[in-house]
Design a protein around this motif. Structure first.
Motif, short mmCIF file in Angstrom:
data_model
loop_
_atom_site.label_atom_id
_atom_site.label_comp_id
_atom_site.label_asym_id
_atom_site.label_seq_id
_atom_site.Cartn_x
_atom_site.Cartn_y
_atom_site.Cartn_z
N LYS A 87 0.86 -1.18 0.00
CA LYS A 87 0.00 0.00 0.00
C LYS A 87 0.90 1.23 0.00
N TYR A 88 0.73 2.05 -1.03
CA TYR A 88 1.53 3.26 -1.22
C TYR A 88 1.16 4.31 -0.17
N GLU A 89 2.18 4.96 0.42
CA GLU A 89 1.96 6.03 1.38
C GLU A 89 2.43 7.38 0.83
N LYS A 90 3.73 7.44 0.43
CA LYS A 90 4.29 8.72 0.01
C LYS A 90 5.60 8.52 -0.76
N VAL A 91 6.07 9.61 -1.32
CA VAL A 91 7.38 9.65 -1.97
C VAL A 91 8.23 10.65 -1.20
N ILE A 92 9.47 10.25 -0.90
CA ILE A 92 10.41 11.20 -0.31
C ILE A 92 11.52 11.47 -1.31
N GLN A 93 11.98 12.70 -1.33
CA GLN A 93 13.05 13.09 -2.25
C GLN A 93 14.38 12.97 -1.51
N ILE A 94 15.23 12.08 -2.01
CA ILE A 94 16.56 11.86 -1.42
C ILE A 94 17.48 13.00 -1.83
N ASN A 95 17.50 13.30 -3.11
CA ASN A 95 18.20 14.48 -3.64
C ASN A 95 17.49 14.86 -4.94
N GLU A 96 18.06 15.74 -5.72
CA GLU A 96 17.32 16.23 -6.90
C GLU A 96 17.04 15.14 -7.93
N ASP A 97 17.80 14.04 -7.94
CA ASP A 97 17.62 12.98 -8.93
C ASP A 97 17.06 11.68 -8.37
N PHE A 98 16.95 11.55 -7.07
CA PHE A 98 16.54 10.28 -6.47
C PHE A 98 15.28 10.46 -5.62
N LEU A 99 14.23 9.70 -5.98
CA LEU A 99 12.96 9.73 -5.27
C LEU A 99 12.68 8.32 -4.75
N MET A 100 12.24 8.21 -3.50
CA MET A 100 11.97 6.90 -2.91
C MET A 100 10.50 6.79 -2.52
N GLU A 101 9.89 5.67 -2.93
CA GLU A 101 8.49 5.42 -2.62
C GLU A 101 8.41 4.61 -1.33
N ILE A 102 7.55 5.06 -0.41
CA ILE A 102 7.42 4.46 0.91
C ILE A 102 6.02 3.85 1.05
#
Length: 93
Positions: free
Chosen positions: A25-40
């Motif tokens: 179940k998708y909760e959110k996306v966090i931005q690690i830096n300008e090129d890397f996004l992580m789905e939580i």
């Protein structure tokens, strides 16, 4: 519930998306830096990562990322850091 392919590459946007092959179940996306996004997920676990400007970040031509043979990703989360390990086996272009 979300279930992604293990990876997808979009040559037009030069973005590589890698996910663990599990339903969640998708909760959110966090931005690690300008090129890397992580789905939580809803339990707080990282389940997928999107890499923008992928060819630059991996220092390869876009055509190589269109022919990925194998993908392995490991994400380790501690109190102090998030460690992302990605191993790509590329084609012979």
């Amino acid at each position: 519930m979300v279930k992604y392919d293990v990876y997808t590459y979009d040559v037009s946007t030069d973005s590589l998306f890698i996910a663990f092959p599990v339903e969640y179940k998708y909760e959110k996306v966090i931005q690690i830096n300008e090129d890397f996004l992580m789905e939580i997920d809803t339990n707080g676990y990282p389940r997928a990562i999107e890499i923008l400007n992928a060819s630059s970040n991996f220092n390869v031509e876009k055509s190589f990322l269109e022919d990925v043979h194998k993908v392995h990703m490991k994400i380790t989360v501690t109190d102090m850091e998030i460690i992302v390990e990605i191993l790509l086996t590329l084609g012979n272009k």
